[in-house]
Design a protein around this motif. Structure first.
Motif, PDB file in Angstrom:
ATOM      1  N   TRP A  36      83.899  34.650 -15.204  1.00  0.00           N
ATOM      2  CA  TRP A  36      84.390  35.536 -14.162  1.00  0.00           C
ATOM      3  C   TRP A  36      83.299  36.557 -13.873  1.00  0.00           C
ATOM      4  CZ3 TRP A  36      86.108  35.381 -19.168  1.00  0.00           C
ATOM      5  CH2 TRP A  36      85.850  36.505 -19.965  1.00  0.00           C
ATOM      6  N   ASP A  37      83.332  37.103 -12.692  1.00  0.00           N
ATOM      7  CA  ASP A  37      82.337  38.087 -12.282  1.00  0.00           C
ATOM      8  C   ASP A  37      83.042  39.418 -12.059  1.00  0.00           C
ATOM      9  OD1 ASP A  37      80.259  39.562 -11.323  1.00  0.00           O
ATOM     10  OD2 ASP A  37      79.954  38.411  -9.479  1.00  0.00           O
ATOM     11  N   ALA A  38      82.891  40.337 -13.013  1.00  0.00           N
ATOM     12  CA  ALA A  38      83.541  41.640 -12.914  1.00  0.00           C
ATOM     13  C   ALA A  38      82.694  42.656 -12.168  1.00  0.00           C
ATOM     14  CB  ALA A  38      83.853  42.161 -14.312  1.00  0.00           C
ATOM     15  N   GLY A  39      81.483  42.270 -11.791  1.00  0.00           N
ATOM     16  CA  GLY A  39      80.585  43.229 -11.150  1.00  0.00           C
ATOM     17  C   GLY A  39      81.142  43.844  -9.881  1.00  0.00           C
ATOM     18  N   PRO A  40      81.604  43.038  -8.926  1.00  0.00           N
ATOM     19  CA  PRO A  40      82.138  43.625  -7.687  1.00  0.00           C
ATOM     20  C   PRO A  40      83.327  44.555  -7.929  1.00  0.00           C
ATOM     21  CG  PRO A  40      81.668  41.290  -7.379  1.00  0.00           C
ATOM     22  CD  PRO A  40      81.500  41.570  -8.836  1.00  0.00           C
ATOM     23  N   TRP A  41      84.200  44.197  -8.877  1.00  0.00           N
ATOM     24  CA  TRP A  41      85.342  45.056  -9.139  1.00  0.00           C
ATOM     25  C   TRP A  41      84.919  46.359  -9.799  1.00  0.00           C
ATOM     26  CZ3 TRP A  41      89.605  46.719  -7.617  1.00  0.00           C
ATOM     27  CH2 TRP A  41      90.470  47.446  -8.433  1.00  0.00           C
ATOM     28  N   ASN A  42      83.975  46.313 -10.732  1.00  0.00           N
ATOM     29  CA  ASN A  42      83.483  47.548 -11.335  1.00  0.00           C
ATOM     30  C   ASN A  42      82.869  48.466 -10.285  1.00  0.00           C
ATOM     31  OD1 ASN A  42      84.219  47.121 -14.035  1.00  0.00           O
ATOM     32  ND2 ASN A  42      82.433  45.827 -14.401  1.00  0.00           N
ATOM     33  N   ALA A  43      82.191  47.873  -9.329  1.00  0.00           N
ATOM     34  CA  ALA A  43      81.630  48.673  -8.238  1.00  0.00           C
ATOM     35  C   ALA A  43      82.735  49.292  -7.392  1.00  0.00           C
ATOM     36  CB  ALA A  43      80.717  47.802  -7.373  1.00  0.00           C
ATOM     37  N   GLU A  44      83.834  48.553  -7.187  1.00  0.00           N
ATOM     38  CA  GLU A  44      84.960  49.075  -6.416  1.00  0.00           C
ATOM     39  C   GLU A  44      85.639  50.223  -7.151  1.00  0.00           C
ATOM     40  OE1 GLU A  44      87.812  49.318  -3.281  1.00  0.00           O
ATOM     41  OE2 GLU A  44      85.752  48.598  -3.458  1.00  0.00           O
ATOM     42  N   VAL A  45      85.745  50.121  -8.481  1.00  0.00           N
ATOM     43  CA  VAL A  45      86.317  51.221  -9.265  1.00  0.00           C
ATOM     44  C   VAL A  45      85.431  52.457  -9.148  1.00  0.00           C
ATOM     45  CG1 VAL A  45      86.920  52.003 -11.596  1.00  0.00           C
ATOM     46  CG2 VAL A  45      87.509  49.682 -10.871  1.00  0.00           C
ATOM     47  N   ASP A  46      84.124  52.269  -9.274  1.00  0.00           N
ATOM     48  CA  ASP A  46      83.203  53.396  -9.121  1.00  0.00           C
ATOM     49  C   ASP A  46      83.361  54.044  -7.748  1.00  0.00           C
ATOM     50  OD1 ASP A  46      82.109  53.160 -11.654  1.00  0.00           O
ATOM     51  OD2 ASP A  46      80.525  51.794 -11.000  1.00  0.00           O
ATOM     52  N   ARG A  47      83.527  53.212  -6.717  1.00  0.00           N
ATOM     53  CA  ARG A  47      83.695  53.748  -5.362  1.00  0.00           C
ATOM     54  C   ARG A  47      84.980  54.557  -5.259  1.00  0.00           C
ATOM     55  NH1 ARG A  47      85.848  53.078  -0.386  1.00  0.00           N
ATOM     56  NH2 ARG A  47      87.374  51.585  -1.159  1.00  0.00           N
ATOM     57  N   ALA A  48      86.086  54.044  -5.847  1.00  0.00           N
ATOM     58  CA  ALA A  48      87.360  54.762  -5.804  1.00  0.00           C
ATOM     59  C   ALA A  48      87.282  56.085  -6.569  1.00  0.00           C
ATOM     60  CB  ALA A  48      88.467  53.884  -6.381  1.00  0.00           C
ATOM     61  N   PHE A  49      86.522  56.097  -7.658  1.00  0.00           N
ATOM     62  CA  PHE A  49      86.368  57.314  -8.453  1.00  0.00           C
ATOM     63  C   PHE A  49      85.518  58.370  -7.745  1.00  0.00           C
ATOM     64  CE2 PHE A  49      87.107  55.487 -13.022  1.00  0.00           C
ATOM     65  CZ  PHE A  49      88.455  55.421 -12.761  1.00  0.00           C
ATOM     66  N   HIS A  50      84.674  57.950  -6.809  1.00  0.00           N
ATOM     67  CA  HIS A  50      83.760  58.884  -6.127  1.00  0.00           C
ATOM     68  C   HIS A  50      83.866  58.688  -4.618  1.00  0.00           C
ATOM     69  CE1 HIS A  50      82.080  58.071 -10.186  1.00  0.00           C
ATOM     70  NE2 HIS A  50      81.891  59.382 -10.195  1.00  0.00           N
ATOM     71  N   LEU A  51      85.079  58.708  -4.119  1.00  0.00           N
ATOM     72  CA  LEU A  51      85.344  58.342  -2.730  1.00  0.00           C
ATOM     73  C   LEU A  51      84.797  59.356  -1.735  1.00  0.00           C
ATOM     74  CD1 LEU A  51      86.826  55.978  -1.368  1.00  0.00           C
ATOM     75  CD2 LEU A  51      88.909  57.356  -1.411  1.00  0.00           C
ATOM     76  N   GLY A  52      84.782  60.627  -2.105  1.00  0.00           N
ATOM     77  CA  GLY A  52      84.349  61.657  -1.161  1.00  0.00           C
ATOM     78  C   GLY A  52      85.341  61.862  -0.031  1.00  0.00           C
ATOM     79  N   HIS A  53      86.618  61.679  -0.339  1.00  0.00           N
ATOM     80  CA  HIS A  53      87.664  61.776   0.683  1.00  0.00           C
ATOM     81  C   HIS A  53      87.935  63.240   1.027  1.00  0.00           C
ATOM     82  CE1 HIS A  53      91.131  60.174   2.875  1.00  0.00           C
ATOM     83  NE2 HIS A  53      91.834  61.184   2.388  1.00  0.00           N
ATOM     84  N   GLY A  54      88.318  63.512   2.273  1.00  0.00           N
ATOM     85  CA  GLY A  54      88.610  64.870   2.664  1.00  0.00           C
ATOM     86  C   GLY A  54      89.579  64.935   3.827  1.00  0.00           C
ATOM     87  N   PRO A  55      90.085  66.136   4.130  1.00  0.00           N
ATOM     88  CA  PRO A  55      89.727  67.410   3.480  1.00  0.00           C
ATOM     89  C   PRO A  55      90.302  67.562   2.063  1.00  0.00           C
ATOM     90  CG  PRO A  55      91.467  67.775   5.086  1.00  0.00           C
ATOM     91  CD  PRO A  55      91.045  66.339   5.250  1.00  0.00           C
ATOM     92  N   LEU A  56      91.450  66.913   1.785  1.00  0.00           N
ATOM     93  CA  LEU A  56      91.963  66.922   0.422  1.00  0.00           C
ATOM     94  C   LEU A  56      91.416  65.725  -0.338  1.00  0.00           C
ATOM     95  CD1 LEU A  56      95.738  67.843   0.988  1.00  0.00           C
ATOM     96  CD2 LEU A  56      93.918  69.342   0.130  1.00  0.00           C
ATOM     97  N   PRO A  57      91.164  65.845  -1.626  1.00  0.00           N
ATOM     98  CA  PRO A  57      90.632  64.705  -2.374  1.00  0.00           C
ATOM     99  C   PRO A  57      91.686  63.606  -2.532  1.00  0.00           C
ATOM    100  CG  PRO A  57      91.131  66.520  -3.862  1.00  0.00           C
ATOM    101  CD  PRO A  57      91.299  67.052  -2.472  1.00  0.00           C
ATOM    102  N   ALA A  58      91.199  62.393  -2.822  1.00  0.00           N
ATOM    103  CA  ALA A  58      92.084  61.271  -3.132  1.00  0.00           C
ATOM    104  C   ALA A  58      92.521  61.362  -4.589  1.00  0.00           C
ATOM    105  CB  ALA A  58      91.361  59.955  -2.884  1.00  0.00           C
ATOM    106  N   GLN A  59      93.680  60.839  -4.867  1.00  0.00           N
ATOM    107  CA  GLN A  59      94.164  60.820  -6.242  1.00  0.00           C
ATOM    108  C   GLN A  59      93.239  60.018  -7.141  1.00  0.00           C
ATOM    109  OE1 GLN A  59      98.527  60.727  -7.435  1.00  0.00           O
ATOM    110  NE2 GLN A  59      97.980  58.582  -7.702  1.00  0.00           N
TER     111      GLN A  59
END
Length: 628
Positions: free
Chosen positions: A370-393
């Protein structure tokens, strides 16, 4: 020995011990309670006596004053789960609402297979003054009380109408509570007049009694059958449930995974059984799992369930396992769970069973890919989304995951956070992830965290920090145990995430065509609906009024700084942050069966019904594999 029934209960509990793997510990190291007229002169008086002279009772039984009866049962569950079910707490409540307030906690304990002893007070056994205050009268009989509602919620129930019945009731409760296949809430109802009644007891009732916690080994024939099914697999998958934790089988699971190469997914209760960076760990499976685990589940021809109850979230409402000939091998101490999905039953302790399977499969190894690389990248993206004006959960959870110590414990139970946590959380310690998702009870978070922290304080080494993650919906259900933590001098870290409504049910409502109706915390507007301005509710001020220190933050950067402050603090501290309930969340590539109206005047509901029927088409009975 002449004692009251209540004094006998307390003396008995103070002398119960458990043993597993040669280690003995007090079985009941304390009691939560709230006193009322039904127990203040019974159990309350007995607890005072043991506090005054513990040596004469054979041991201490510390009393912890709770603020809500449901909350104290939640705290007891958190304690027992953290102690891997080798210890549990008792809970005493008064007659009537004091006792029935514990019903939800009883259901939660039994659903989660976690031991807790409930001692609800009851009506007069003599009926000399019936109906007494808070007694429910029934025209069809006088031997029923509200406490009969505990019967379907308990693994053991008895009512002590006469002192002579007490020894059998207590021994029966201990048997059920220490049975790994049966455990849950055990209820011994104590009529308020009987609690104060004196009786001559045999000394042996109060002698030290050690309950040996069994590690059942697999039957050789059953082991051979299970190993044969696994040996014939081409694409096996193991699903680790809470039983792996309770039997302290993480090392055995690691040995099994390393020897066989079989990938390991986990349930909410099983997360951390293999740490997230283990080569065979593929993350959560099911409705809120990772796409990596769910892809493997769809293709698996043999699924090995270890210590799991196979809830609908784990099986994605029986759509997760797509191979038409899929077979199950269920390693579990409970026949109820071992038999699910027509599985090959391997009745055994998780540690003993895994080691036996490793030996039975010696020399066999699967090269699963299995290739977990793309999913790990997606988790990193969700953790550092830069959403605004309020942050994402997801950004709040990411900051928490990255900033806290690996040994710290995160506690959660309901709302949108359990799904985000199972999907995204990177477990770095076997005991670091504590999400109650069998009953998914709003209000568990703070009370459960209190019990978890109490259990951590009895561990050797530096105490773990405990982080209760609570949304505004759950906070408003039950924040009362903040006061208990403050009064006991027990430090908790609270993260209050405010999004002005029920974020999880709001998103679910929208996906089902119900347009988030009735899920926002707002004034009633001109339309007649609750769609006006946001309510001026200040949860941070409320937490402060209950005795917690409070830090208000607005950004993820401020949140990270607040986490450092919390860790250094010595008192219960709450961080308050607002998040955007509409922020994006990664797709688990899975499904959950929540029925949609079959007919509707709303186009949104009709569209959702079409989507629902497509999901139903993939649902399977899982009553035995069929060779294609």
């Amino acid at each position: 020995m002449r004692l009251t029934v209540a004094q006998a209960v307390v003396r008995f509990l103070a002398n119960q011990w458990s043993e597993r793997d040669g280690a003995e510990q007090r079985l009941v190291p304390g009691m939560f309670g709230i006193f009322g007229h039904g127990n203040v002169a019974g159990i309350g008086q007995a607890l005072l006596e043991v506090a005054d002279s513990p040596d004469s009772y054979g041991g201490d039984l510390p009393y912890h004053l709770a603020r809500n009866e449901q909350g104290m049962v939640h705290a007891a569950v958190g304690y027992a789960r953290m102690r891997d079910r080798t210890q549990f707490l008792a809970c005493t409540a008064s007659i009537g609402p004091g006792s029935t307030n514990m019903l939800t906690g009883a259901a939660l304990a039994t659903t989660n297979r976690v031991p807790v002893l409930l001692l609800p007070s009851d009506v007069f056994a003599t009926r000399v003054a019936s109906p007494v205050l808070q007694e429910l009268e029934r025209a069809d009989g006088y031997d029923v009380s509200v406490n009969d509602a505990f019967r379907p919620l308990s693994v053991f129930f008895d009512r002590v109408w006469r002192p002579e019945q007490l020894p059998a009731a207590l021994l029966g409760a201990m048997r059920a509570l220490t049975d790994p296949a049966q455990t849950g809430a055990a209820t011994v109802a104590l009529p308020q007049d009987v609690q104060a009644e004196a009786h001559d007891w045999p000394d042996e009732l109060f002698a030290k009694r050690v309950w040996h916690l069994a590690r059942p080994v697999p039957e050789p024939a059953a082991l051979a059958r299970a190993a044969a099914v696994i040996a014939g697999a081409r694409r096996p998958l193991l699903v680790a449930g809470g039983g792996v934790h309770y039997s302290q089988a993480s090392d055995a699971l690691e040995r099994f995974a390393g020897a066989t190469g079989i990938p390991v997914a986990d349930t909410q209760a099983g997360k951390g059984a293999l740490l997230h960076d283990h080569p065979q760990a593929v993350g959560g499976v099911g409705s809120t799992g990772s796409p990596v685990a769910n892809a493997l589940a769809r293709d698996a021809d043999v699924v090995i369930g270890v210590g799991t109850r196979w809830s609908d979230f784990t099986t994605a409402s029986r759509t997760a396992f797509g191979d038409p000939g899929v077979r199950f091998v269920n390693l579990n101490v409970a026949p109820l769970d071992a038999a699910k999905h027509a599985g090959e039953m391997l009745l055994a302790d998780a540690r003993e069973g895994l080691d036996a399977l490793t030996g039975a499969l010696a020399g066999q190894r699967w090269e699963c890919r299995w290739d977990a690389g793309p999913w790990n990248a997606e988790v990193d993206r969700a953790f550092h989304l830069g959403h605004g004006p309020l942050p994402a959960q997801t950004e709040v959870l990411g900051a928490l995951n990255e900033e806290i110590d690996a040994r710290d414990v995160v506690v959660q139970a309901a709302g949108s956070m359990p799904g985000d946590l199972q999907m995204l959380w990177r477990a770095r310690d076997r005991k670091g992830y504590h999400v109650e998702y069998a009953y998914s009870c709003m209000g568990y978070e703070i009370a459960g965290a209190l019990g978890v922290k109490m259990a951590c304080l009895s561990e050797p080494g530096p105490p773990r920090e405990v982080w209760a993650l609570v949304g505004d919906g759950s906070y408003l259900m039950m924040a009362s145990e903040i006061v208990t933590a403050v009064s006991e001098g027990i430090k908790l870290n609270l993260v209050i995430v405010q999004n002005h409504g029920f974020a999880s049910i709001g998103a679910l409502s929208e996906s089902l065509g119900s347009q988030r109706f009735g899920t926002s915390y707002r004034f009633r507007g001109g339309s007649g609906r609750l769609d006006g301005d946001v309510l001026p509710v200040d949860l941070a001020a409320n937490a402060e009024s209950l005795g917690a220190d409070v830090i208000r933050v607005r950004t993820v950067e401020e949140f990270r700084d607040a986490l450092k402050h919390c860790r250094a603090a010595t008192r219960t501290t709450a961080i308050h942050i607002e998040t955007d309930p509409l922020a994006p969340v990664p797709d688990p590539d899975s499904w959950w069966d929540v029925p949609v109206s079959e007919v509707s005047a709303l186009e949104s509901t009709r569209h959702a019904r079409t989507t629902y029927e497509a999901g139903k088409a993939a649902q399977r009975p899982l009553i035995g594999g069929v060779t294609p």
